[in-house]
Design an enzyme around this catalytic site. Structure first.
Site, PDB file in Angstrom:
ATOM      1  N   HIS A  16       0.826  -1.207   0.000  1.00  0.00           N
ATOM      2  CA  HIS A  16       0.000   0.000   0.000  1.00  0.00           C
ATOM      3  C   HIS A  16       0.857   1.253   0.000  1.00  0.00           C
ATOM      4  CE1 HIS A  16       1.086  -0.459   4.262  1.00  0.00           C
ATOM      5  NE2 HIS A  16       0.962   0.864   4.335  1.00  0.00           N
ATOM      6  N   THR A  41       0.568   4.962   1.893  1.00  0.00           N
ATOM      7  CA  THR A  41      -0.177   5.716   2.887  1.00  0.00           C
ATOM      8  C   THR A  41      -0.425   7.121   2.341  1.00  0.00           C
ATOM      9  OG1 THR A  41       0.768   4.467   4.729  1.00  0.00           O
ATOM     10  CG2 THR A  41      -0.185   6.622   5.235  1.00  0.00           C
ATOM     11  N   HIS A  84       5.371   6.076  -0.748  1.00  0.00           N
ATOM     12  CA  HIS A  84       6.282   4.942  -0.860  1.00  0.00           C
ATOM     13  C   HIS A  84       5.504   3.657  -0.602  1.00  0.00           C
ATOM     14  CE1 HIS A  84       6.180   5.923   3.444  1.00  0.00           C
ATOM     15  NE2 HIS A  84       6.389   4.628   3.649  1.00  0.00           N
ATOM     16  N   SER A 116       6.096   0.326   1.386  1.00  0.00           N
ATOM     17  CA  SER A 116       6.962  -0.397   2.316  1.00  0.00           C
ATOM     18  C   SER A 116       6.986  -1.880   1.980  1.00  0.00           C
ATOM     19  CB  SER A 116       6.477  -0.199   3.753  1.00  0.00           C
ATOM     20  OG  SER A 116       6.694   1.123   4.183  1.00  0.00           O
ATOM     21  N   TYR A 154       8.880  -3.959   7.635  1.00  0.00           N
ATOM     22  CA  TYR A 154       8.964  -3.156   8.859  1.00  0.00           C
ATOM     23  C   TYR A 154       9.967  -3.854   9.779  1.00  0.00           C
ATOM     24  CZ  TYR A 154       4.406  -1.037   7.575  1.00  0.00           C
ATOM     25  OH  TYR A 154       3.371  -0.394   6.951  1.00  0.00           O
TER      26      TYR A 154
END
Length: 275
Positions: free
Chosen positions: A42, A44, A205, A207, A210
């Site tokens: 995704h 954000t 961006h 990701s 994480y």
């Protein structure tokens, strides 16, 4: 970092790029310690979207309103691009949520969408609250943690219809003390702040991982780049010209996600397909 409710733009499920990104993310996760959390590919659009999370009915209303407004905002923008989202080179930062990610081209429509939603559903509610605290301090109190919070309605306002006259007189007293907010002023401030945010802070961006790992050593970087190149079939995944490979999507799915607690516990509050 407090994210609250975030608006995501995702590629549609079962599309070639969605499947490739999901497979790549799973593969890259195995290279990092402590089993990094899994999440959907995704972008954000913005965080800290103003949604009532106390009353479930109001939550649904807010979610529907925000998603509908996002679709209207996007449809109002000129269709002068082939892809709303275009992947750029792979990159990394020290931050947990930007440990490993693809840069995304700042398409003018993508930036405009982020600015509009940020202005209406993040900054404007914040500015209204700040202005209200300033001009109507009697509506607020300080809680046990030292935070300024809205006062709960007086018991007088909860009386039955038989005491309506008493409740009405109490309401009049409060109304007489409460000053109206200058919405034109608030909206002007919100518009200026959103424009500045979209120019200097909005960083689209995608990701991939994480993680708290820092730094990423050279050997790990080589392995990462090899996997990215293999899975996406690109010659040089950290080249500035990765955008020329045409990796990206138009449309997709907008999702409002409650990003609180462990990443694996994040909740999708609602979604809408873009056509």
């Amino acid at each position: 970092m407090a994210l609250g409710v975030a608006l995501w733009l995702c590629p549609k499920k079962n599309t070639q790029l969605y499947d490739k990104l999901l497979t790549l993310m799973s593969s890259l996760n195995t290279l990092f310690p402590n089993q990094p959390p899994k999440f959907e590919p995704h972008i954000t659009i913005t965080t800290n979207v103003d949604v009532n999370l106390v009353d479930s009915e109001k939550t649904r209303d807010d979610v529907n309103k925000i998603l509908s407004a996002s679709v209207v905002a996007l449809n109002s923008l000129p269709t002068n691009h082939s892809n709303l989202v275009t992947l750029g080179k792979i990159d990394s930062q020290r931050k947990y949520f930007k440990k490993l990610y693809f840069q995304v081209k700042k398409d003018p429509n993508l930036v405009s969408l982020a600015r509009i939603i940020r202005e209406i559903f993040v900054i404007t509610p914040q500015e209204i609250e700040a202005e209200n605290i300033k001009i109507n301090p009697h509506l607020y109190t300080t809680n046990s943690k030292g935070n300024t919070v809205r006062r709960k309605p007086s018991k007088k306002h909860k009386r039955s219809a038989s005491s309506a006259s008493t409740a009405q007189s109490s309401t009049v007293d409060i109304d007489e003390r409460t000053k109206p907010i200058e919405m034109q002023k608030v909206q002007a401030i919100a518009a200026a702040k959103a424009a500045e945010w979209s120019s200097s802070e909005f960083d689209p961006h995608i990701s991939l991982v994480y993680s708290d790992l820092h730094p990423i050593d050279n050997a790990l970087w080589r392995t990462i780049k090899t996997r990215v190149s293999d899975y996406l079939n690109v010659a040089n995944c950290d080249a500035e010209g990765l955008e020329d490979n045409g990796l990206g999507w138009d449309g997709g799915v907008l999702k409002l996600v409650l990003c609180e607690g462990d990443v694996n516990d994040w909740i999708v509050l609602g979604s809408v397909d873009l056509h």
